[in-house]
Design a protein around this motif. Structure first.
Motif, PDB file in Angstrom:
ATOM      1  N   ALA A 180      62.548 -19.254 -48.940  1.00  0.00           N
ATOM      2  CA  ALA A 180      63.034 -20.632 -49.074  1.00  0.00           C
ATOM      3  C   ALA A 180      61.882 -21.634 -48.961  1.00  0.00           C
ATOM      4  O   ALA A 180      61.781 -22.589 -49.739  1.00  0.00           O
ATOM      5  N   GLU A 181      60.988 -21.357 -48.027  1.00  0.00           N
ATOM      6  CA  GLU A 181      59.847 -22.258 -47.817  1.00  0.00           C
ATOM      7  C   GLU A 181      58.913 -22.230 -49.027  1.00  0.00           C
ATOM      8  O   GLU A 181      58.421 -23.261 -49.496  1.00  0.00           O
ATOM      9  N   VAL A 182      58.698 -21.011 -49.576  1.00  0.00           N
ATOM     10  CA  VAL A 182      57.824 -20.848 -50.741  1.00  0.00           C
ATOM     11  C   VAL A 182      58.432 -21.544 -51.966  1.00  0.00           C
ATOM     12  O   VAL A 182      57.734 -22.233 -52.721  1.00  0.00           O
ATOM     13  N   GLU A 183      59.740 -21.407 -52.138  1.00  0.00           N
ATOM     14  CA  GLU A 183      60.388 -22.038 -53.305  1.00  0.00           C
ATOM     15  C   GLU A 183      60.330 -23.555 -53.213  1.00  0.00           C
ATOM     16  O   GLU A 183      60.125 -24.249 -54.214  1.00  0.00           O
ATOM     17  N   GLN A 184      60.475 -24.053 -52.006  1.00  0.00           N
ATOM     18  CA  GLN A 184      60.377 -25.497 -51.815  1.00  0.00           C
ATOM     19  C   GLN A 184      58.974 -26.004 -52.177  1.00  0.00           C
ATOM     20  O   GLN A 184      58.811 -27.012 -52.860  1.00  0.00           O
ATOM     21  N   GLU A 185      57.984 -25.252 -51.736  1.00  0.00           N
ATOM     22  CA  GLU A 185      56.616 -25.647 -52.054  1.00  0.00           C
ATOM     23  C   GLU A 185      56.345 -25.532 -53.555  1.00  0.00           C
ATOM     24  O   GLU A 185      55.683 -26.393 -54.146  1.00  0.00           O
ATOM     25  N   ALA A 186      56.879 -24.470 -54.180  1.00  0.00           N
ATOM     26  CA  ALA A 186      56.694 -24.283 -55.624  1.00  0.00           C
ATOM     27  C   ALA A 186      57.292 -25.460 -56.393  1.00  0.00           C
ATOM     28  O   ALA A 186      56.692 -25.969 -57.354  1.00  0.00           O
ATOM     29  N   LEU A 187      58.455 -25.925 -55.963  1.00  0.00           N
ATOM     30  CA  LEU A 187      59.095 -27.060 -56.644  1.00  0.00           C
ATOM     31  C   LEU A 187      58.269 -28.333 -56.479  1.00  0.00           C
ATOM     32  O   LEU A 187      58.135 -29.134 -57.409  1.00  0.00           O
ATOM     33  N   ALA A 188      57.686 -28.506 -55.296  1.00  0.00           N
ATOM     34  CA  ALA A 188      56.830 -29.670 -55.081  1.00  0.00           C
ATOM     35  C   ALA A 188      55.594 -29.610 -55.986  1.00  0.00           C
ATOM     36  O   ALA A 188      55.164 -30.626 -56.542  1.00  0.00           O
ATOM     37  N   LEU A 189      55.050 -28.403 -56.172  1.00  0.00           N
ATOM     38  CA  LEU A 189      53.890 -28.246 -57.057  1.00  0.00           C
ATOM     39  C   LEU A 189      54.280 -28.527 -58.500  1.00  0.00           C
ATOM     40  O   LEU A 189      53.552 -29.204 -59.237  1.00  0.00           O
ATOM     41  N   LEU A 190      55.448 -28.018 -58.927  1.00  0.00           N
ATOM     42  CA  LEU A 190      55.913 -28.274 -60.292  1.00  0.00           C
ATOM     43  C   LEU A 190      56.105 -29.765 -60.528  1.00  0.00           C
ATOM     44  O   LEU A 190      55.805 -30.287 -61.601  1.00  0.00           O
ATOM     45  N   VAL A 224      53.235 -10.545 -51.578  1.00  0.00           N
ATOM     46  CA  VAL A 224      51.934 -10.150 -51.019  1.00  0.00           C
ATOM     47  C   VAL A 224      51.714 -10.778 -49.650  1.00  0.00           C
ATOM     48  O   VAL A 224      51.308 -10.116 -48.701  1.00  0.00           O
ATOM     49  N   GLN A 225      51.994 -12.073 -49.544  1.00  0.00           N
ATOM     50  CA  GLN A 225      51.740 -12.749 -48.260  1.00  0.00           C
ATOM     51  C   GLN A 225      52.945 -12.699 -47.332  1.00  0.00           C
ATOM     52  O   GLN A 225      52.853 -13.103 -46.190  1.00  0.00           O
ATOM     53  N   LYS A 226      54.081 -12.195 -47.822  1.00  0.00           N
ATOM     54  CA  LYS A 226      55.301 -12.040 -47.013  1.00  0.00           C
ATOM     55  C   LYS A 226      55.768 -13.367 -46.405  1.00  0.00           C
ATOM     56  O   LYS A 226      56.286 -13.405 -45.291  1.00  0.00           O
ATOM     57  N   ARG A 227      55.551 -14.440 -47.152  1.00  0.00           N
ATOM     58  CA  ARG A 227      56.025 -15.739 -46.647  1.00  0.00           C
ATOM     59  C   ARG A 227      57.529 -15.888 -46.898  1.00  0.00           C
ATOM     60  O   ARG A 227      58.094 -15.234 -47.761  1.00  0.00           O
ATOM     61  N   ASP A 228      58.134 -16.782 -46.190  1.00  0.00           N
ATOM     62  CA  ASP A 228      59.576 -17.027 -46.276  1.00  0.00           C
ATOM     63  C   ASP A 228      59.952 -17.567 -47.660  1.00  0.00           C
ATOM     64  O   ASP A 228      59.360 -18.537 -48.140  1.00  0.00           O
TER      65      ASP A 228
END
Ligand code: ADP
Ligand code: ADP
Length: 240
Positions: free
Chosen positions: A124-134, A118-122
């Motif tokens: 790799a960057e999104v996955e990195q942030e998701a892992l930090a949230l987890l 939906v937001q068309k974000r990158d």
């Protein structure tokens, strides 16, 4: 006016003889936590749904930082969602009572789906942030699990990550521990308390009164769709 503001919000369901929410007004400063309490059927869930843009409103306004993101329109009782744009919609996040994770996506996939599609974000960057949230919610080791492999408490923590990755200015929680086994309630409430400590603006409906007393900066009591009490002293509110 840094924060969140509701002014004269009125909401009607189709075929109802009176509004389910009637002339609701309050402000919530940035970084503060509002707890909404009231008897069953008083309109708590509807209030959160209208704030999230899941239901249209027929009167009043919803604003963030002085910008009106929604204006009530008479005659929209039968409309499905509000007409809010995606960009405005993602400024307010919501976590529900029943975990609504996508069953055909992993934990990581659930969290990264909206930012990527939906937001068309990158990616790799999104996955990195998701892992930090987890990591933050204690589930880093479950990144590749499927929703059906998780406990209810773990699913709710994933649902919180999925909301957080969109960077909502306000995060809404509708009875998020009500369907959980008692031993899993604490792990979800602890995540919410940590978010509050970190300055996340939140609106919470909960029946966990000790938790409400500890986390609330502000409390409103709803009855029959109207605010009958408003308090900036949660300690006092929940003691009397
Ligand atoms: P609470 O969360 O405080 O229990 P709700 O917001 O769920 O209250 O419901 C408030 C009132 O609105 C109730 O009388 C309920 O029956 C009614 N209501 C809730 N959802 C709908 C709907 N989709 N259509 C019509 N009436 C509804
Ligand atoms: P793909 O096209 O990669 O197979 P999906 O079929 O998993 O992706 O999802 C397509 C769209 O359907 C997603 O963007 C999502 O919004 C929606 N979706 C997927 N699973 C669910 C679900 N369980 N409940 C609601 N919506 C879903």
């Amino acid at each position: 006016c840094s924060g969140f503001e509701i002014a004269h919000l009125t909401k009607r369901y189709a075929n109802a003889d009176r509004p389910v929410l009637n002339d609701i007004s309050f402000t919530l400063p940035h970084g503060k936590v509002l707890v909404v309490v009231g008897p069953s059927g008083s309109g708590k869930s509807t209030l959160l749904r209208t704030v999230a843009g899941l239901e249209p409103i027929q009167g009043g306004t919803i604003s963030i930082n002085g910008q009106v993101i929604e204006t009530g329109r008479p005659g929209t009782e039968k409309a499905g969602r509000s007409k809010r744009s995606t960009a405005l919609r993602t400024r307010i996040g919501m976590v529900f009572q029943s975990y609504d994770l996508f069953p055909n996506r992993t934990v990581l996939g659930n969290i990264t789906m909206s930012p990527i599609l939906v937001q068309k974000r990158d990616r790799a960057e999104v996955e990195q942030e998701a892992l930090a949230l987890l990591e933050r919610v204690g589930l880093a080791d479950r990144r590749d699990a499927w929703p059906h492999e998780l406990s209810g408490g773990q699913r709710q923590r994933v649902a919180i990550c999925r909301a957080l990755i969109l960077h909502p200015e306000v995060l809404l929680f509708d009875e998020v521990t009500a369907a959980l086994d008692p031993e899993m309630v604490r792990e979800v409430l602890d995540v919410m308390i940590e978010l509050a400590d970190q300055g996340q603006t939140m609106m919470i409906v909960t029946h966990e009164m000790q938790f409400a007393r500890a986390i609330a900066d502000k409390v409103i009591l709803l009855e029959d769709g109207g605010i009958v009490e408003e308090s900036d002293d949660a300690e006092r509110f929940f003691t009397h």
